[in-house]
Structure formats: C-alpha cells, structure tokens
Write an enzyme that holds these catalytic residues in place. Structure first.
Site, short mmCIF file in Angstrom:
data_model
loop_
_atom_site.label_atom_id
_atom_site.label_comp_id
_atom_site.label_asym_id
_atom_site.label_seq_id
_atom_site.Cartn_x
_atom_site.Cartn_y
_atom_site.Cartn_z
N HIS A 151 0.84 -1.21 0.00
CA HIS A 151 0.00 0.00 0.00
C HIS A 151 0.88 1.26 0.00
CE1 HIS A 151 -2.96 -2.72 2.36
NE2 HIS A 151 -3.49 -2.55 1.16
N LYS A 205 -18.10 -6.08 9.23
CA LYS A 205 -16.94 -6.95 9.47
C LYS A 205 -16.22 -6.48 10.72
CE LYS A 205 -15.49 -8.36 4.85
NZ LYS A 205 -14.43 -8.10 3.88
N ARG A 208 -2.22 -6.16 -8.29
CA ARG A 208 -1.11 -7.12 -8.11
C ARG A 208 -1.19 -8.15 -9.23
NH1 ARG A 208 -2.89 -8.02 -2.04
NH2 ARG A 208 -4.75 -8.03 -3.29
N SER A 212 -2.90 -7.65 3.13
CA SER A 212 -3.14 -7.53 4.57
C SER A 212 -3.53 -8.90 5.14
CB SER A 212 -4.28 -6.53 4.83
OG SER A 212 -3.94 -5.28 4.32
#
Ligand code: PNS
Length: 162
Positions: A17, A41, A90, A128
């Site tokens: 990031h 969440k 990515r 993450s």
C-alpha cells in the site's frame, strides 16, 4: 488541482500500500487515502487505528491526507467532488474483482474513473490477509509492514500472551 482517492480496508497497511501511496502521490496534486469503515466486518484494527497507522507510516508525503469513509465509495466521492480513484493491481487474480468494482462504480456514477497502478514485483504476493495469517502463527511480519505497524502488532501479541 488534480485530486485522487486511494480507497481500501488497510487492515493493516502494508509496504505494498505504501508503495502505491508514494507513487500515486507523485502523479496527483493531492492524494486522499480513504479507509473503509465496515460495520459488518470485525477488522483487526478499528478505523481510527488504521488511519493513525497509515499517517505514522508516511514520511515526508505532504500532499497525502488520510480519512475514513462509510457507505458507498461513490457517495463519498460525489460529496467531496472527487472524480479519480486509484487502485493497486497485483497479480491477475486481482483483476476480476477490481474490474468488477471499477465497473460498478462507473455504473453508479459515470463521472468517476479508476486508475490502476501496477504493484512492484516485490509486493505482488503481499496482502493484509497474508500479513494477518503469518502473524497469527507468530511469524515475523517486519518485511511486510511499516515499522509502526510491526511495533503495534508485536505489542498486541505481548499483551495477549500476558
Ligand atoms: O482494501 P480492499 O478491502 O480491497 O478495499 C475494497 C474497497 C474498500 C475499495 C471496497 O470494498 C469499497 O469501495 N467499499 C465501499 C462500499 C462500496 O462502495 N461498494 C461498491 C463498490 S463495488
């Protein structure tokens, strides 16, 4: 002034990031890093912590501001009159979900464009989730996250061991 918004969960922020933030901040006059508050969440870090960890990991990037948002991303953009989104890309595996999100955001608001920045090869594998996975098995995450994040997670581990 060209302003772009880099949204994400950042739970926690990784070197991948930070790399995108650095590169995007040099392309735009201002970069807003927008941390999602998702009440459905339970993140590892609450949004205040995630914002603080990002702020503390940005050295000398004067044109970057870290904020939080809740609800639809396009609503946040519209409210603030922002029109450009930045996302990191990515491996090919990211493409489908990113393509979907960019298309949905476009359907919701035709003024919004998403700009993709290819992640550096050394961060292609990094997420993450993988950081949390390694951490959950007591692994060393110092190569994946900024020092402030590593320190905080080490402190959390010490406290949970006590
Ligand atoms: O870091 P992440 O979890 O890949 O980021 C995903 C994020 C925060 C960009 C995305 O979930 C999002 O924009 N959430 C806000 C809700 C929303 O606008 N959803 C519709 C977009 S498809």
């Amino acid at each position: 002034m060209k302003v772009a918004v880099y949204p994400g969960s950042f739970d926690p922020v990784t070197f991948g990031h930070i790399d995108i933030i650095k590169r995007a901040s040099s392309m735009f006059d201002k970069l807003i890093v927008a941390v999602l508050v998702n009440r459905k969440k339970t993140p590892m870090f609450n949004y205040e912590e995630r914002v603080e960890l990002i702020e503390n990991s940005l050295e000398g990037l004067d044109n970057v501001e870290v904020v939080h948002f809740e609800g639809l991303l396009v609503d946040y953009l519209k409210k603030n009159n922002y029109k450009i989104l930045v996302k990191g890309l990515r491996a090919i595996s990211d493409f489908e979900s990113e393509f979907q999100m960019a298309s949905v955001n476009r359907q919701l608001d035709d003024d919004i464009d998403t700009v993709f920045i290819m992640t550096k090869v050394e961060y292609m594998y990094l997420s993450s989730s993988i950081v949390k996975e390694v951490y959950s098995f007591d692994g060393d995450i110092s190569k994946f996250v900024p020092e402030k994040v590593n320190d905080k997670m080490k402190k959390m581990r010490r406290e949970s061991d006590e």
